[in-house]
Write an enzyme that holds these catalytic residues in place. Structure first.
Site, PDB file in Angstrom:
ATOM      1  N   GLY A 105      66.236 -26.548 -72.683  1.00 57.23           N
ATOM      2  CA  GLY A 105      64.905 -25.943 -72.647  1.00 57.23           C
ATOM      3  C   GLY A 105      63.959 -26.596 -73.641  1.00 57.23           C
ATOM      4  O   GLY A 105      64.176 -27.739 -74.094  1.00 57.23           O
ATOM      5  N   ASP A 131      64.445 -19.415 -68.568  1.00 52.91           N
ATOM      6  CA  ASP A 131      63.117 -18.852 -68.856  1.00 52.91           C
ATOM      7  C   ASP A 131      61.998 -19.387 -67.956  1.00 52.91           C
ATOM      8  O   ASP A 131      60.929 -18.788 -67.865  1.00 52.91           O
ATOM      9  CB  ASP A 131      62.727 -19.141 -70.320  1.00 52.91           C
ATOM     10  CG  ASP A 131      63.694 -18.526 -71.315  1.00 52.91           C
ATOM     11  OD1 ASP A 131      64.490 -17.667 -70.906  1.00 52.91           O
ATOM     12  OD2 ASP A 131      63.649 -18.908 -72.496  1.00 52.91           O
ATOM     13  N   ARG A 166      64.183   9.640 -63.229  1.00 53.67           N
ATOM     14  CA  ARG A 166      63.885   9.146 -64.578  1.00 53.67           C
ATOM     15  C   ARG A 166      62.937   7.955 -64.563  1.00 53.67           C
ATOM     16  O   ARG A 166      62.812   7.272 -63.557  1.00 53.67           O
ATOM     17  CB  ARG A 166      65.182   8.667 -65.243  1.00 53.67           C
ATOM     18  CG  ARG A 166      66.027   9.783 -65.759  1.00 53.67           C
ATOM     19  CD  ARG A 166      67.344   9.246 -66.287  1.00 53.67           C
ATOM     20  NE  ARG A 166      68.109  10.339 -66.873  1.00 53.67           N
ATOM     21  CZ  ARG A 166      69.417  10.309 -67.063  1.00 53.67           C
ATOM     22  NH1 ARG A 166      70.120   9.242 -66.712  1.00 53.67           N
ATOM     23  NH2 ARG A 166      70.032  11.329 -67.612  1.00 53.67           N
ATOM     24  N   LYS A 217      57.282   9.880 -55.741  1.00 51.64           N
ATOM     25  CA  LYS A 217      58.312   8.940 -56.191  1.00 51.64           C
ATOM     26  C   LYS A 217      59.350   9.674 -57.027  1.00 51.64           C
ATOM     27  O   LYS A 217      59.012  10.455 -57.912  1.00 51.64           O
ATOM     28  CB  LYS A 217      57.687   7.820 -57.023  1.00 51.64           C
ATOM     29  CG  LYS A 217      57.037   6.773 -56.151  1.00 51.64           C
ATOM     30  CD  LYS A 217      56.944   5.453 -56.880  1.00 51.64           C
ATOM     31  CE  LYS A 217      56.427   4.398 -55.940  1.00 51.64           C
ATOM     32  NZ  LYS A 217      56.229   3.116 -56.558  1.00 51.64           N
ATOM     33  N   GLU A 226      61.434  -9.477 -73.086  1.00 49.51           N
ATOM     34  CA  GLU A 226      61.963  -9.269 -74.444  1.00 49.51           C
ATOM     35  C   GLU A 226      60.918  -9.658 -75.484  1.00 49.51           C
ATOM     36  O   GLU A 226      60.095 -10.560 -75.257  1.00 49.51           O
ATOM     37  CB  GLU A 226      63.235 -10.093 -74.653  1.00 49.51           C
ATOM     38  CG  GLU A 226      62.973 -11.583 -74.628  1.00 49.51           C
ATOM     39  CD  GLU A 226      64.223 -12.418 -74.879  1.00 49.51           C
ATOM     40  OE1 GLU A 226      65.276 -11.863 -75.185  1.00 49.51           O
ATOM     41  OE2 GLU A 226      64.108 -13.647 -74.766  1.00 49.51           O
ATOM     42  N   ARG A 249      64.867   6.430 -70.053  1.00 45.84           N
ATOM     43  CA  ARG A 249      66.066   5.682 -70.450  1.00 45.84           C
ATOM     44  C   ARG A 249      65.721   4.205 -70.596  1.00 45.84           C
ATOM     45  O   ARG A 249      64.772   3.714 -69.989  1.00 45.84           O
ATOM     46  CB  ARG A 249      67.171   5.800 -69.402  1.00 45.84           C
ATOM     47  CG  ARG A 249      67.806   7.185 -69.308  1.00 45.84           C
ATOM     48  CD  ARG A 249      68.609   7.527 -70.566  1.00 45.84           C
ATOM     49  NE  ARG A 249      69.320   8.784 -70.424  1.00 45.84           N
ATOM     50  CZ  ARG A 249      68.788   9.994 -70.604  1.00 45.84           C
ATOM     51  NH1 ARG A 249      67.504  10.113 -70.938  1.00 45.84           N
ATOM     52  NH2 ARG A 249      69.530  11.071 -70.467  1.00 45.84           N
ATOM     53  N   LEU A 256      74.217 -10.938 -69.843  1.00 39.33           N
ATOM     54  CA  LEU A 256      74.761 -11.025 -68.477  1.00 39.33           C
ATOM     55  C   LEU A 256      73.793 -11.787 -67.575  1.00 39.33           C
ATOM     56  O   LEU A 256      74.185 -12.329 -66.530  1.00 39.33           O
ATOM     57  CB  LEU A 256      75.103  -9.643 -67.910  1.00 39.33           C
ATOM     58  CG  LEU A 256      74.002  -8.650 -67.522  1.00 39.33           C
ATOM     59  CD1 LEU A 256      73.381  -8.977 -66.185  1.00 39.33           C
ATOM     60  CD2 LEU A 256      74.576  -7.247 -67.487  1.00 39.33           C
ATOM     61  N   GLN A 257      72.518 -11.862 -68.002  1.00 39.26           N
ATOM     62  CA  GLN A 257      71.517 -12.589 -67.210  1.00 39.26           C
ATOM     63  C   GLN A 257      71.760 -14.095 -67.174  1.00 39.26           C
ATOM     64  O   GLN A 257      71.231 -14.791 -66.321  1.00 39.26           O
ATOM     65  CB  GLN A 257      70.117 -12.378 -67.801  1.00 39.26           C
ATOM     66  CG  GLN A 257      69.636 -10.957 -67.727  1.00 39.26           C
ATOM     67  CD  GLN A 257      68.416 -10.745 -68.623  1.00 39.26           C
ATOM     68  OE1 GLN A 257      67.301 -10.920 -68.199  1.00 39.26           O
ATOM     69  NE2 GLN A 257      68.646 -10.356 -69.864  1.00 39.26           N
TER      70      GLN A 257
HETATM   71  O1  F6P Z   1      66.081 -19.624 -73.804  1.00 41.91           O
HETATM   72  C1  F6P Z   1      67.010 -18.902 -73.092  1.00 41.91           C
HETATM   73  C2  F6P Z   1      67.250 -17.554 -73.707  1.00 41.91           C
HETATM   74  O2  F6P Z   1      68.171 -16.883 -72.893  1.00 41.91           O
HETATM   75  C3  F6P Z   1      66.004 -16.706 -73.961  1.00 41.91           C
HETATM   76  O3  F6P Z   1      65.539 -16.053 -72.821  1.00 41.91           O
HETATM   77  C4  F6P Z   1      66.494 -15.795 -75.044  1.00 41.91           C
HETATM   78  O4  F6P Z   1      65.416 -15.374 -75.845  1.00 41.91           O
HETATM   79  C5  F6P Z   1      67.418 -16.651 -75.849  1.00 41.91           C
HETATM   80  O5  F6P Z   1      67.850 -17.676 -74.982  1.00 41.91           O
HETATM   81  C6  F6P Z   1      68.600 -15.937 -76.436  1.00 41.91           C
HETATM   82  O6  F6P Z   1      69.334 -16.855 -77.192  1.00 41.91           O
HETATM   83  P1  F6P Z   1      70.763 -16.595 -77.834  1.00 41.91           P
HETATM   84  O7  F6P Z   1      71.771 -16.603 -76.730  1.00 41.91           O
HETATM   85  O8  F6P Z   1      70.954 -17.737 -78.767  1.00 41.91           O
HETATM   86  O9  F6P Z   1      70.694 -15.264 -78.497  1.00 41.91           O
END
Ligand code: F6P
Length: 325
Positions: A105, A131, A166, A217, A226, A249, A256-257
């Site tokens: 990246g 990202d 919720r 809804k 984030e 919540r 996991l993403q």
């Molecule tokens: O750049 C990819 C990324 O997954 C971001 O979306 C995220 O802020 C960051 O890496 C998290 O990094 P690390 O796995 O070092 O906590």
């Protein structure tokens, strides 16, 4: 710089699904065109430490479908120093590596650019990050897979959100880019997204709450990019304070993403830009990131790829707003 005979390849920064497909593509295309290949382990840290192995076509067999990176990865502080980069350059000379392909990246390609400039060393970048925040390419390797992963997760959370009536605040990755949040919100039929690019200046939460949560809804899902200060917890706490009638919540999807088998789209993108990297070196291109724009392989100068901000199509905000009434 003399003739290129041996090409080094490394992955750096956060892993992204499709990095293995990119390693495979660079390796096979290089060998196919008469180059030797060396795999460099653990990103720039492995380059500094000499953690390197010659690669054959077999070394990249059976990996196109796997997540993570067989070369491992790291965020390397030492490489941000001139001394660290000197050690890395010494390793390149010692190993007989004449050109470097860096898959990563923004931070990783910035590192590659600096090394290339300081030592007049041929470096090519491939956009490897979930990202999607690199300028000059429509998508980055890993972005499509992660978008799908988030969408599946939100579909599941919707079941429980509906059952309990919720509001869910779901935090997704993206560092300071809202591509994952905005597009997963559209794909999952979420009610709102809160992203850094929405620069109307107004409070995105109030705008959304004032639009009203339709009585018909059963649930409400807000996807949030984030942020160290304004993540999902921040907004959930505000709603609990300012709108106590709602049951709120939070779900932070976290790492996991980044895992899982890459989508066909990411495998194809990785395969195309990997071949593009070798083609770039054969054409005498230096210090560019290989991307795909309007379905064509393009070479983007490092300075643009990492220096310019990739714009979010603001029409996407309208799409979500209109479809979530
Ligand atoms: O750049 C990819 C990324 O997954 C971001 O979306 C995220 O802020 C960051 O890496 C998290 O990094 P690390 O796995 O070092 O906590």
């Amino acid at each position: 710089m003399g003739k290129i005979r041996c090409i080094g390849v490394l992955t750096s920064g956060g892993d992204a699904p499709g990095m293995n497909a990119a390693i495979r593509s660079v390796t096979r295309s290089a060998i196919c065109n008469g180059f030797k290949v060396k795999g460099i382990y653990r990103g720039f840290a492995g380059l500094i430490g000499g953690d390197i192995k010659p690669f054959s076509t077999e070394d990249v067999s059976n990996i196109i479908q796997t997540g993570g990176t067989i070369l491992r990865t790291a965020r390397c502080k030492e490489f941000t120093t001139a001394e660290g980069r000197r050690k890395a350059y010494d390793t390149l000379r010692r190993e007989g590596i004449d050109a470097l392909v860096v898959i990563g990246g923004n931070g990783s390609l910035t590192g590659a650019m600096t090394l290339a400039e300081e030592y007049d060393f041929p470096c090519i970048g491939l956009p490897g990050t979930i990202d999607n925040d690199l300028y000059g390419t429509d998508s980055t390797i890993g972005y499509d897979t992660t978008l799908n992963t988030i969408t599946h997760c939100v579909d599941k959370i919707r079941d429980t959100a509906n059952s309990h009536e919720r509001i869910f605040f779901i935090e997704v990755m993206g560092r300071d880019a809202g591509f994952l949040a905005q597009n997963s919100a559209i794909a999952a039929g979420a009610e709102a997204a809160i992203i850094p690019e929405d620069s109307t200046g107004s409070d995105q939460l109030i705008r959304f709450m004032e639009r009203g949560i339709r009585k018909s809804k059963k649930s409400c899902i807000v996807i949030i990019s984030e942020s160290p200060t304004c993540g999902a917890m921040h907004y959930a706490e505000r709603v609990e304070r300012e709108y106590p009638q709602y049951d709120v919540r939070v779900s932070i999807l976290g790492h996991l993403q980044r895992g899982g088998s890459p989508s066909a789209r990411d495998r194809i993108l990785a395969s195309r830009v990997g071949v593009g990297a070798i083609e770039a070196l054969m054409q005498g291109q230096r210090n560019v990131m290989v991307g795909v724009r309007n379905n064509e392989v393009v070479y983007v100068p490092f300075a643009d790829a990492v220096g310019k901000r990739k714009a979010m199509d603001l029409q996407l905000i309208r799409v979500l707003d209109e479809l979530s009434i």
